[in-house]
Design a protein around this motif. Structure first.
Motif, PDB file in Angstrom:
ATOM      1  N   MET A 455      19.749 -17.761  -1.582  1.00 17.57           N
ATOM      2  CA  MET A 455      18.854 -16.813  -0.886  1.00 17.57           C
ATOM      3  C   MET A 455      19.654 -15.675  -0.932  1.00 17.57           C
ATOM      4  SD  MET A 455      19.914 -19.087   2.643  1.00 17.57           S
ATOM      5  CE  MET A 455      19.228 -17.721   4.101  1.00 17.57           C
ATOM      6  N   SER A 456      20.539 -14.819  -1.683  1.00 19.22           N
ATOM      7  CA  SER A 456      21.031 -14.273  -1.974  1.00 19.22           C
ATOM      8  C   SER A 456      20.606 -14.177  -2.848  1.00 19.22           C
ATOM      9  CB  SER A 456      22.829 -13.874  -1.796  1.00 19.22           C
ATOM     10  OG  SER A 456      23.512 -14.564  -2.610  1.00 19.22           O
ATOM     11  N   VAL A 457      19.920 -14.159  -3.814  1.00 27.17           N
ATOM     12  CA  VAL A 457      19.474 -14.097  -5.435  1.00 27.17           C
ATOM     13  C   VAL A 457      20.809 -14.049  -6.964  1.00 27.17           C
ATOM     14  CG1 VAL A 457      17.128 -13.022  -6.788  1.00 27.17           C
ATOM     15  CG2 VAL A 457      17.448 -12.840  -4.365  1.00 27.17           C
ATOM     16  N   VAL A 458      21.493 -14.775  -6.393  1.00 29.07           N
ATOM     17  CA  VAL A 458      22.240 -14.862  -7.254  1.00 29.07           C
ATOM     18  C   VAL A 458      22.607 -16.523  -8.404  1.00 29.07           C
ATOM     19  CG1 VAL A 458      25.054 -15.762  -6.290  1.00 29.07           C
ATOM     20  CG2 VAL A 458      24.528 -13.858  -7.931  1.00 29.07           C
ATOM     21  N   HIS A 459      21.409 -17.171  -8.227  1.00 27.97           N
ATOM     22  CA  HIS A 459      21.496 -18.218  -8.425  1.00 27.97           C
ATOM     23  C   HIS A 459      21.901 -18.392  -9.839  1.00 27.97           C
ATOM     24  CE1 HIS A 459      22.371 -22.952  -8.620  1.00 27.97           C
ATOM     25  NE2 HIS A 459      20.957 -22.670  -9.070  1.00 27.97           N
ATOM     26  N   ASP A 460      21.035 -18.012 -10.450  1.00 28.25           N
ATOM     27  CA  ASP A 460      19.728 -17.979 -11.565  1.00 28.25           C
ATOM     28  C   ASP A 460      20.953 -17.467 -12.424  1.00 28.25           C
ATOM     29  OD1 ASP A 460      17.823 -19.634 -10.833  1.00 28.25           O
ATOM     30  OD2 ASP A 460      16.338 -17.870 -10.384  1.00 28.25           O
ATOM     31  N   ASN A 461      21.145 -16.197 -11.983  1.00 30.40           N
ATOM     32  CA  ASN A 461      23.506 -15.567 -12.763  1.00 30.40           C
ATOM     33  C   ASN A 461      23.966 -16.090 -13.101  1.00 30.40           C
ATOM     34  OD1 ASN A 461      21.921 -13.185 -10.724  1.00 30.40           O
ATOM     35  ND2 ASN A 461      21.474 -12.606 -13.122  1.00 30.40           N
ATOM     36  N   ILE A 462      24.912 -17.000 -12.063  1.00 28.93           N
ATOM     37  CA  ILE A 462      25.578 -18.013 -12.024  1.00 28.93           C
ATOM     38  C   ILE A 462      25.558 -19.447 -13.191  1.00 28.93           C
ATOM     39  CG2 ILE A 462      27.284 -19.027 -10.672  1.00 28.93           C
ATOM     40  CD1 ILE A 462      26.399 -17.628  -7.968  1.00 28.93           C
ATOM     41  N   VAL A 463      24.666 -19.717 -13.053  1.00 27.81           N
ATOM     42  CA  VAL A 463      24.123 -20.816 -13.463  1.00 27.81           C
ATOM     43  C   VAL A 463      23.913 -20.456 -15.149  1.00 27.81           C
ATOM     44  CG1 VAL A 463      23.162 -22.581 -12.004  1.00 27.81           C
ATOM     45  CG2 VAL A 463      21.667 -20.995 -13.982  1.00 27.81           C
ATOM     46  N   GLY A 464      23.244 -19.787 -15.387  1.00 22.70           N
ATOM     47  CA  GLY A 464      23.572 -19.133 -16.836  1.00 22.70           C
ATOM     48  C   GLY A 464      24.621 -18.741 -17.695  1.00 22.70           C
ATOM     49  N   PHE A 465      26.147 -18.848 -16.557  1.00 25.68           N
ATOM     50  CA  PHE A 465      27.353 -18.915 -16.910  1.00 25.68           C
ATOM     51  C   PHE A 465      27.315 -20.365 -18.173  1.00 25.68           C
ATOM     52  CE2 PHE A 465      28.007 -15.015 -13.687  1.00 25.68           C
ATOM     53  CZ  PHE A 465      27.400 -13.995 -14.219  1.00 25.68           C
ATOM     54  N   THR A 466      28.470 -19.802 -19.131  1.00 24.53           N
ATOM     55  CA  THR A 466      28.918 -20.950 -19.215  1.00 24.53           C
ATOM     56  C   THR A 466      29.306 -22.386 -18.827  1.00 24.53           C
ATOM     57  OG1 THR A 466      29.735 -19.727 -21.338  1.00 24.53           O
ATOM     58  CG2 THR A 466      30.226 -21.692 -21.339  1.00 24.53           C
ATOM     59  N   ASN A 467      30.711 -21.894 -17.630  1.00 25.54           N
ATOM     60  CA  ASN A 467      30.760 -22.766 -16.999  1.00 25.54           C
ATOM     61  C   ASN A 467      30.338 -21.792 -15.070  1.00 25.54           C
ATOM     62  OD1 ASN A 467      33.234 -23.540 -18.376  1.00 25.54           O
ATOM     63  ND2 ASN A 467      34.119 -21.118 -18.467  1.00 25.54           N
ATOM     64  N   GLY A 468      29.214 -21.579 -15.209  1.00 25.17           N
ATOM     65  CA  GLY A 468      28.336 -21.976 -13.966  1.00 25.17           C
ATOM     66  C   GLY A 468      28.726 -21.546 -13.053  1.00 25.17           C
TER      67      GLY A 468
END
Length: 584
Positions: A455-468
């Motif tokens: 909802m805050s449009v940050v999920h895709d950024n987070i899962v893109g990190f090595t450790n999510g």
């Protein structure tokens, strides 16, 4: 020691363990007192054997018996000394734990004005260095103090009973020692206070330097910072050396005075033995052991005095903060149900630290479930309105009502628990991204966390990190970009699912497309929730039920987007300017 009276409540709390520790201390010292007498008896056995008053076998048996008693007494004394440390020192750790929690809990109660007046490094030093100094008083000082007192109470009368003349001369240096300790202790107290104050200054400087290291590097300020650190280090060295020079007098004085006592024992005891006033050389050996048993307790007197003086200075600094009364208090103990209606009635507010009046006679109403946008230039008082709603400050005049009840008559915990706030400067903790989002709701499931992140449009950024979601953030969330930090903060507020949302320019670091997507999601999430959005962008405000435009702490315009665009003024000009920028 009046400042240290604050610890009395903790001594009462752990009185049983302390009493047990004191009893064990006395037992340990009593067993220690057994040894000198049997050393004397052993020497007398040897004397009697040499003078043919005892046969060899009898002498051997007696010596063996006395040696076993001496060894047994030493072992028992050591065992009870171990138990003594396990009780009294443990109590000091419990008190340290309780005191740190008390200080930290009080820190959390204090209002924002307190944190504006005091530096973080100083706050940290009082809860770490100062509490550690106080712990030495609550544990080691009591333990060694009881040891010393027990030895003095038991040993000195025993010495006078056995040989009053030798006892008198051997103890003669002690009054001199007491006077010297008193004088030195007064100096230690003053210099200890200066050292602790310096440590706070150093902690503050180090904390600010580390937090602002990016600025230091960007402006190549390393040589200047190094120079300031050297100056602080030299100042600290001088203050510590002043204290060390005074402390350095203790042990040489102890050794000198104990040495004088030993000389008195040998001279006076030897003279009495030659005159036939004492029967055995063993008495001289016994008194030498007594005097040397007093060496450590007498030395400890100086060390204990130093500990107490340091603890007094530290507790005084701790008490200064504990005596601070929070300016914001919950005047209602009963929990309050909150629906979300907000009303400002002629509210004026002046910041205490700067004496700047941020709001002048503001009045407006936000109905339950409404979304209100607040716009205005920098310094117009937008953020102040949100801070007053969360009751981070109290109004200088006028009244704020929540659900038609004056805000001061609402339970403070209930109020803040019903608010989801996203500050202008998004703050994240040095923890995982998951835990930073869960800060809004500790028992949240993985699905809930991911939902608010989307909802805050940050999920895709987070899962893109090595450790999510398990990515550990640096201090203040430095690992993330400004926009990512803002969106994680929004996710945290959404997860809390409160009755009132306060968004303080929390989309300033995201692009317009992402902003539009987040705003649409927020509109769905905040349905039937009261929402206040502070922004510089018309795009963040145009869909609000009501828009308030501030200038100089006063309401300049108020109405819906269509109403304000239709009239000349700040909002229409801002809308046209931002619309043309978007088209370009």
């Amino acid at each position: 020691m009046k400042e240290l009276r604050h610890l009395n409540k903790y001594f009462k709390k752990y009185w049983l363990k302390l009493l047990l520790g004191i009893i064990i201390t006395i037992i340990a010292r009593v067993f220690q007192l057994v040894m000198p007498s049997y050393v004397k008896n052993s020497i007398e056995v040897v004397e009697n054997y040499v003078s043919n008053q005892l046969e060899e076998s009898a002498a051997r048996d007696l010596l063996l018996e006395y040696i076993l008693i001496i060894v047994g007494a030493a072992l028992l004394s050591g065992f009870f000394t171990f138990l003594m440390r396990q009780t009294i020192i443990n109590v000091s750790r419990y008190i340290e734990y309780d005191l740190k929690n008390e200080v930290f809990d009080h820190y959390q109660l204090l209002s924002l004005n307190f944190y504006k007046k005091n530096r973080t490094g100083d706050l940290m030093n009082r809860i770490s260095e100062d509490v550690s100094q106080v712990r030495l008083y609550a544990g080691p000082a009591i333990m060694y103090g009881m040891q010393t007192l027990t030895l003095f109470v038991c040993l000195i009368p025993l010495m006078f009973i056995k040989a009053p003349t030798i006892a008198f001369y051997s103890l003669l240096p002690l009054p001199v020692l007491s006077i010297l300790i008193y004088q030195i202790s007064r100096i230690i107290h003053k210099r200890s206070t200066k050292v602790q104050e310096y440590l706070s200054t150093l902690s503050t400087f180090a904390q600010e330097s580390f937090s602002g290291v990016s600025v230091i590097k960007a402006y190549t300020l390393e040589p200047q910072i190094n120079s300031e650190v050297r100056a602080l280090a030299l100042e600290g060295k001088d203050k510590s050396m002043d204290l060390a020079k005074v402390n350095a007098w203790f042990f040489p004085l102890m050794i000198l005075l104990i040495g004088i006592s030993n000389i008195f024992v040998i001279y006076v005891g030897g003279k009495q033995y030659l005159d036939g006033q004492i029967e055995s050389v063993g008495t001289i050996a016994e008194f030498i052991l007594y005097v040397n048993m007093l060496t450590w307790p007498v030395a400890i007197v100086g060390w204990l005095t130093s500990i107490v003086q340091r603890a007094e200075a530290s507790q005084k600094r701790i008490n200064e903060f504990l005596k601070e009364e929070p300016s914001i208090k919950s005047e209602v103990a009963q929990k309050t149900q909150i629906s979300g209606k907000i009303e400002f009635r002629d509210v004026t507010f002046t910041y205490e630290d700067t004496e700047i009046t941020a709001l002048h006679g503001i009045s407006f109403t936000v109905e339950q479930g409404e979304t209100v946008a607040i716009l205005g230039k920098t310094g117009s008082g937008k953020s102040t309105i949100l801070e007053l709603i969360a009751r981070l400050y109290d109004t200088s005049s006028g009244t704020i009502l929540i659900d038609d009840v004056p805000i001061k008559e609402i339970n403070l915990e209930s109020l803040r628990s019903m608010i989801g706030a996203v500050p202008q400067d998004a703050f994240l903790f040095s923890d995982t991204i998951r835990n930073n989002i869960k800060f809004g709701k500790e028992e949240a499931t993985e699905e809930e966390i991911e939902e608010v992140a989307r909802m805050s449009v940050v999920h895709d950024n987070i899962v893109g990190f090595t450790n999510g979601y398990d990515t550990i953030l640096g201090e203040r969330g430095i690992t993330l970009s400004g926009g990512q930090k803002q969106r994680v903060s929004i996710a945290r507020a959404l997860l809390k699912d409160p009755q009132i949302y306060l968004f303080d320019d929390c989309l300033s670091a995201v692009d317009t497309e992402t902003e539009e997507e987040i705003l649409n999601n927020l509109k769905r999430a905040s349905e039937n929730r009261t929402t206040l959005i502070v922004s510089h962008r018309v795009s963040s405000a145009k869909n609000a039920d009501k828009i308030i435009v501030l200038e100089g702490g006063k309401i300049l315009q108020q109405g819906t987007h269509n109403q304000l665009v239709a009239q000349e003024g700040y909002y229409k000009d801002l809308y046209i300017n931002q619309l043309s920028e978007k088209e370009n």
